[in-house]
Design a protein around this motif. Structure first.
Motif, PDB file in Angstrom:
ATOM      1  N   GLN A 102      84.391  91.397 -65.978  1.00  0.00           N
ATOM      2  CA  GLN A 102      83.358  91.281 -64.828  1.00  0.00           C
ATOM      3  C   GLN A 102      82.722  89.886 -64.715  1.00  0.00           C
ATOM      4  O   GLN A 102      82.333  89.510 -65.847  1.00  0.00           O
ATOM      5  N   LEU A 103      82.790  89.132 -63.714  1.00  0.00           N
ATOM      6  CA  LEU A 103      82.316  88.001 -63.408  1.00  0.00           C
ATOM      7  C   LEU A 103      81.235  87.840 -62.232  1.00  0.00           C
ATOM      8  O   LEU A 103      81.383  88.875 -61.450  1.00  0.00           O
ATOM      9  N   ASP A 104      80.333  87.312 -62.601  1.00  0.00           N
ATOM     10  CA  ASP A 104      79.158  86.905 -61.477  1.00  0.00           C
ATOM     11  C   ASP A 104      79.626  85.857 -60.526  1.00  0.00           C
ATOM     12  O   ASP A 104      80.585  85.526 -60.354  1.00  0.00           O
ATOM     13  N   LEU A 105      78.622  85.691 -59.399  1.00  0.00           N
ATOM     14  CA  LEU A 105      79.137  84.794 -58.327  1.00  0.00           C
ATOM     15  C   LEU A 105      79.457  83.348 -58.717  1.00  0.00           C
ATOM     16  O   LEU A 105      80.004  82.650 -58.051  1.00  0.00           O
ATOM     17  N   ASN A 106      78.823  82.980 -60.030  1.00  0.00           N
ATOM     18  CA  ASN A 106      78.927  81.815 -60.376  1.00  0.00           C
ATOM     19  C   ASN A 106      80.241  81.834 -61.598  1.00  0.00           C
ATOM     20  O   ASN A 106      80.219  80.750 -62.312  1.00  0.00           O
ATOM     21  N   GLY A 107      80.825  82.635 -61.690  1.00  0.00           N
ATOM     22  CA  GLY A 107      81.953  82.955 -62.484  1.00  0.00           C
ATOM     23  C   GLY A 107      81.684  83.135 -64.237  1.00  0.00           C
ATOM     24  O   GLY A 107      82.521  82.755 -64.963  1.00  0.00           O
ATOM     25  N   ASN A 108      80.479  83.437 -64.427  1.00  0.00           N
ATOM     26  CA  ASN A 108      80.037  83.795 -65.825  1.00  0.00           C
ATOM     27  C   ASN A 108      80.227  85.193 -65.974  1.00  0.00           C
ATOM     28  O   ASN A 108      80.061  86.188 -65.120  1.00  0.00           O
ATOM     29  N   ARG A 109      80.921  85.638 -67.290  1.00  0.00           N
ATOM     30  CA  ARG A 109      81.188  87.115 -67.475  1.00  0.00           C
ATOM     31  C   ARG A 109      79.722  87.759 -67.570  1.00  0.00           C
ATOM     32  O   ARG A 109      78.779  87.225 -68.164  1.00  0.00           O
ATOM     33  N   ILE A 110      79.856  89.341 -67.148  1.00  0.00           N
ATOM     34  CA  ILE A 110      78.489  89.908 -67.212  1.00  0.00           C
ATOM     35  C   ILE A 110      78.341  90.624 -68.453  1.00  0.00           C
ATOM     36  O   ILE A 110      79.559  91.322 -68.851  1.00  0.00           O
ATOM     37  N   LEU A 111      77.341  90.710 -68.956  1.00  0.00           N
ATOM     38  CA  LEU A 111      76.927  91.277 -70.126  1.00  0.00           C
ATOM     39  C   LEU A 111      76.722  92.860 -69.674  1.00  0.00           C
ATOM     40  O   LEU A 111      76.852  93.964 -70.293  1.00  0.00           O
ATOM     41  N   VAL A 112      75.595  92.740 -68.544  1.00  0.00           N
ATOM     42  CA  VAL A 112      74.912  94.259 -68.296  1.00  0.00           C
ATOM     43  C   VAL A 112      75.049  93.960 -66.761  1.00  0.00           C
ATOM     44  O   VAL A 112      74.563  93.199 -66.289  1.00  0.00           O
ATOM     45  N   ASP A 113      75.633  95.019 -65.965  1.00  0.00           N
ATOM     46  CA  ASP A 113      75.490  94.788 -64.456  1.00  0.00           C
ATOM     47  C   ASP A 113      74.330  95.476 -63.811  1.00  0.00           C
ATOM     48  O   ASP A 113      73.621  96.201 -64.990  1.00  0.00           O
ATOM     49  N   GLU A 114      74.174  95.417 -62.807  1.00  0.00           N
ATOM     50  CA  GLU A 114      72.707  95.736 -61.954  1.00  0.00           C
ATOM     51  C   GLU A 114      72.386  97.067 -62.067  1.00  0.00           C
ATOM     52  O   GLU A 114      71.392  97.576 -62.307  1.00  0.00           O
ATOM     53  N   ARG A 115      73.412  98.027 -62.172  1.00  0.00           N
ATOM     54  CA  ARG A 115      73.328  99.270 -61.797  1.00  0.00           C
ATOM     55  C   ARG A 115      72.751 100.053 -63.172  1.00  0.00           C
ATOM     56  O   ARG A 115      71.956 100.747 -63.517  1.00  0.00           O
ATOM     57  N   THR A 116      73.715  99.497 -64.209  1.00  0.00           N
ATOM     58  CA  THR A 116      73.212  99.914 -65.683  1.00  0.00           C
ATOM     59  C   THR A 116      71.826  99.493 -66.123  1.00  0.00           C
ATOM     60  O   THR A 116      71.154 100.283 -66.680  1.00  0.00           O
ATOM     61  N   LEU A 117      71.508  98.038 -65.832  1.00  0.00           N
ATOM     62  CA  LEU A 117      70.330  97.660 -65.900  1.00  0.00           C
ATOM     63  C   LEU A 117      69.083  98.492 -65.426  1.00  0.00           C
ATOM     64  O   LEU A 117      68.044  98.742 -65.977  1.00  0.00           O
ATOM     65  N   SER A 118      69.397  98.517 -64.304  1.00  0.00           N
ATOM     66  CA  SER A 118      68.370  99.565 -63.316  1.00  0.00           C
ATOM     67  C   SER A 118      68.338 100.788 -63.917  1.00  0.00           C
ATOM     68  O   SER A 118      66.906 101.376 -63.929  1.00  0.00           O
TER      69      SER A 118
END
Length: 802
Positions: free
Chosen positions: A289-305
């Protein structure tokens, strides 16, 4: 056979017979035989050869129940198989017959498999046990739980209650055991907030109690905790299962903090703890999973929320216990920066994160809350962490950091402190900043950034809070201590003024807990009492007396039960107050009271020898003879009564060249009185520094007023001669003797003294110096001797024309 046929058989077996009711007017054996015959149970069918009639009857009832269970299990989904109240009553009767007539008479009280009589064969017992185990294993958990609870509520014998409890534990350890307990013991349709707290607590105690037959506590909770977390995460927020799960989770965390943190809190906080990671593990079971800047995601927004929302509900649904608050300390920094980021992006995650933080900082212990603040705003920004980013749905997610560090907005941090509404915490944090700023730091880029941020925080807090920063006396005392350690004389004066103001106010409550800080301040004031500025040194001496006065007042309250000690404390307090008075006679009377306590060997004063000694040493500096003469008497009394505890510190003060000659001579007068009273016994308390400092003082006298030594010149030379011969191990006295000889030689430049002194003394001095310059083992002593001998030769040549 159909269900109806099995129910008919059960009714024939049950009839109107009830355990323990007895049968009047008829033979019970004949009735049992008749019911067995009507139900179609014959002795040969039961393989119960050797059993008596009651045992055959109980075994027949058990067989009927087993067949009923099999039919109900195979067709559980059919509406036509629902049992009516009369059917349930019949089944309950059969169960009681099996237990009362079959199992119970054949058992010892504590052994389920030990026959007490021969009324039932081992084969029948074994067969019955197998049938029971088969029924329990294959039965639905809800039905088994209801049956076991029914047995427990009927007040069975202890052995049966124990067995039922063991089977209950086995149900709890099944895959959905926790859910089964909730659904059976709590109202099924209860909305959030309508559950009775007593009901929830009862269920929490059942689940939180480890069964005796469990292998270990750890293994038990390894099974239970995942069930609780699954129910919490998957159940609707308004459901009974959600409310019950968060209550039991809070109960486990509170009662077993270690297990609760390991198996519950760490799992719930795991997404937030990824904030401390900088590199995301490469997944093998799903695409990266990558964010809009191309960085790998550690925790997505749903999981964090969801993680933040779960923690918030856990706090809301339970009493905020210390164990729960302590467990949250590790996620305070992530929560702060998440809510700070959400403030900028207008994300809905801000409020839940802020709610958790506000609860933590309002309930946590002051030290824990202060440490969390310190780590959040000063330590963590110097480390590499994950990066907060805006998610595609407007939330917040965590991505790889790639060496980036956190940006700290101090204005928003001060706003956050305002939201906490805990001025005591802000005051403690402010004092820690001041103390940290006053320490020496290693030079480096990180240290420079930290120092700059510390200064900015101090200025920001002062600008926002003003006089509200420090409210508690303990905080003011700590702040004053940091001011006293400053190199700025104005800051030192301000610190002493603050201390004087707060300690002079009788209405100010000084907590016993700050005694340690006051003791540290006494040591600082001891050094400041020798300050070159009279204003600072004088105020330091007065403040020392005031601190000792307040300390004695505190202990008088604590030891009020001991009348003798209380009287001594009151006398000491009165003496301290008088010593702080402006009137000279009152101060003198205070020293008289203090000296009286010393001579009486009062146990209360004995605990304050250091403070008393310092007070007398300070009072000796006074210019008024009425004061310093009383101080000399007090100091002499101290050395008389407590020589071992006071002589060393007094002699150290006596030997310090930093103090003027007049002050040192006054101390010497007090020592002289002690030496005269001790006589030969004083050798027991002989301090090498005393001889050295006495000789140094004589050297000062020789340089400033040499003629005053003329009547004692032979005694001095005799003492110096003997000292140089006997003081072989310690070089300090020999150095002092050499300095005295050097001072005497330089004093001979005065014509009157050279004319008045006996020539044998001059030759004696020359001889001593000539021996010292070549033979003494101490280099500094030899240098002094060579210098003095050269000066003496010049002086003799000058006066005798040689």
């Amino acid at each position: 056979m159909s269900l109806a046929d099995h129910l008919q058989t059960a009714s024939l077996l049950a009839g109107s017979l009830r355990p323990g009711s007895g049968i009047t007017g008829s033979d019970p054996s004949e009735i049992i035989k008749k019911r067995l015959e009507q139900a179609g149970f014959h002795e040969a069918d039961l393989a119960s050869e050797g059993c008596d009639l009651k045992s055959r009857y109980a075994l027949s009832c058990l067989t009927c129940l087993t067949r009923l269970h099999g039919v109900l299990r195979d067709a559980s989904s059919s509406p036509s198989n629902n049992l009516g109240s009369l059917d349930l009553k019949t089944i309950d009767t059969l169960l009681q017959i099996v237990i009362s007539l079959g199992i119970y008479p054949s058992l010892e009280p504590r052994w389920i498999h030990s026959p007490r009589s021969s009324t039932m064969s081992k084969d029948v017992l074994s067969h019955s046990a197998e049938m029971l185990e088969s029924v329990f294993t294959s039965a639905d958990s809800h039905h088994s739980l209801e049956a076991l609870l029914m047995l427990i509520r009927s007040r069975p014998p202890p052995w049966l209650k124990t067995q039922c409890t063991q089977y209950l534990s086995q149900i709890l350890l099944r895959a959905n055991g926790v859910q089964t307990i909730f659904e059976c013991l709590l109202p099924p349709n209860s909305a959030l907030g309508t559950l009775d707290t007593a009901q929830l607590q009862h269920v929490a105690q059942i689940i939180g109690s480890v069964p005796k037959q469990s292998i270990s506590v750890e293994e038990y909770f390894e099974n239970i905790c995942p069930q609780l977390l699954r129910l919490m995460k998957t159940s609707p927020r308004a459901s009974m299962l959600f409310r019950a799960s968060i209550h039991v989770i809070g109960h486990v965390i509170n009662r077993r903090p270690g297990i609760g943190k390991k198996h519950l809190m760490n799992k719930l906080m795991f997404p937030l703890l990824q904030f401390y990671e900088t590199i995301a593990p490469i997944p093998t079971d799903r695409p990266t999973q990558l964010d809009l800047n191309g960085n790998r995601i550690l925790v997505d927004e749903r999981t964090l929320s969801e993680a933040i929302d779960n923690l918030r509900h856990l706090l809301v649904g339970n009493d905020s216990s210390p164990a729960l608050i302590d467990a949250l300390a590790s996620v305070v920094p992530p929560l702060y920066y998440i809510q700070d980021f959400a403030t900028q992006t207008a994300s809905s995650i801000k409020q839940p994160a802020l709610d958790i933080l506000l609860v933590f900082f309002r309930i946590a212990q002051s030290a824990d809350a202060g440490t969390a603040l310190w780590r959040t705003i000063l330590e963590l920004p110097l480390q590499e962490t994950a990066i907060l980013a805006r998610g595609p749905e407007g939330g917040v997610l965590l991505t790889e950091g790639h060496g980036k560090r956190l940006d700290v907005d101090l204005d928003r941090f001060i706003d956050f402190l305002d939201a906490i509404k805990n001025d005591d915490l802000v005051g403690s944090f402010f004092l820690r900043l001041l103390e940290h700023h006053g320490k020496d730091h290693h030079e480096g880029a990180d240290e420079a950034v930290e120092k700059l941020r510390t200064i900015q925080l101090i200025l920001s807090i002062m600008g926002r809070y003003g006089e509200r920063i420090l409210k508690k006396p303990a905080q003011i005392v700590t702040f004053s201590k940091s001011m006293l350690l400053s190199e700025d004389e104005e800051a030192v004066s301000l610190g002493m003024a603050l201390l004087t103001a707060i300690l002079s106010n009788d209405e100010t409550v000084i907590e016993t807990e700050i005694n340690t800080t006051l003791e540290d301040i006494l040591i600082i004031l001891q050094a400041l009492s020798a300050h070159e500025k009279d204003e600072i040194s004088s105020l330091a001496r007065e403040l020392r007396v005031l601190i000792v006065t307040r300390n004695s007042s505190l202990e008088a309250d604590d030891d009020s039960e001991n009348q003798a000690k209380r009287t001594s404390l009151e006398t000491l307090q009165e003496a301290m107050k008088e010593l702080a008075d402006d009137l000279l006679p009152v101060r003198a009377h205070g020293m008289h009271l203090l000296r009286h306590l010393v001579l009486a060997k009062d146990p209360v004063l004995k605990e304050r020898i250091y403070e008393t000694n310092a007070i007398f040493l300070d009072q000796i500096k006074d210019d008024d003879s009425f004061i310093y003469l009383n101080a000399i008497k007090g100091l002499a009394s101290l050395t008389d009564v407590y020589p071992g505890a006071t002589l060393t510190s007094i002699v150290e003060r006596y030997a310090q060249d930093a103090f003027d000659l007049d002050y040192r001579l006054r101390i010497g007068e007090a020592l002289l009185q002690t030496i005269q009273r001790c006589g030969d016994v004083f050798a027991k308390y002989d301090v090498p520094e005393l001889r050295s400092s006495a000789l140094s003082l004589l050297a000062c006298v020789a340089e400033t007023a040499p003629l005053s030594l003329l009547p004692f010149i032979h005694q001095l030379m005799d003492y110096v001669r003997n000292l140089l011969l006997l003081a072989n191990t310690n070089p300090e006295p020999r150095r002092a003797a050499a300095v005295l000889l050097l001072s005497l030689v330089r004093a001979l430049r005065s014509g009157p003294l050279f004319a008045a002194i006996d020539r044998t003394v001059v030759r004696d001095i020359a001889t001593r110096l000539d021996i010292l310059k070549d033979t003494d083992t101490d280099e500094l002593t030899r240098i002094h001797a060579r210098t003095a001998l050269a000066d003496l030769n010049d002086i003799v040549a000058e006066h005798l024309g040689m």
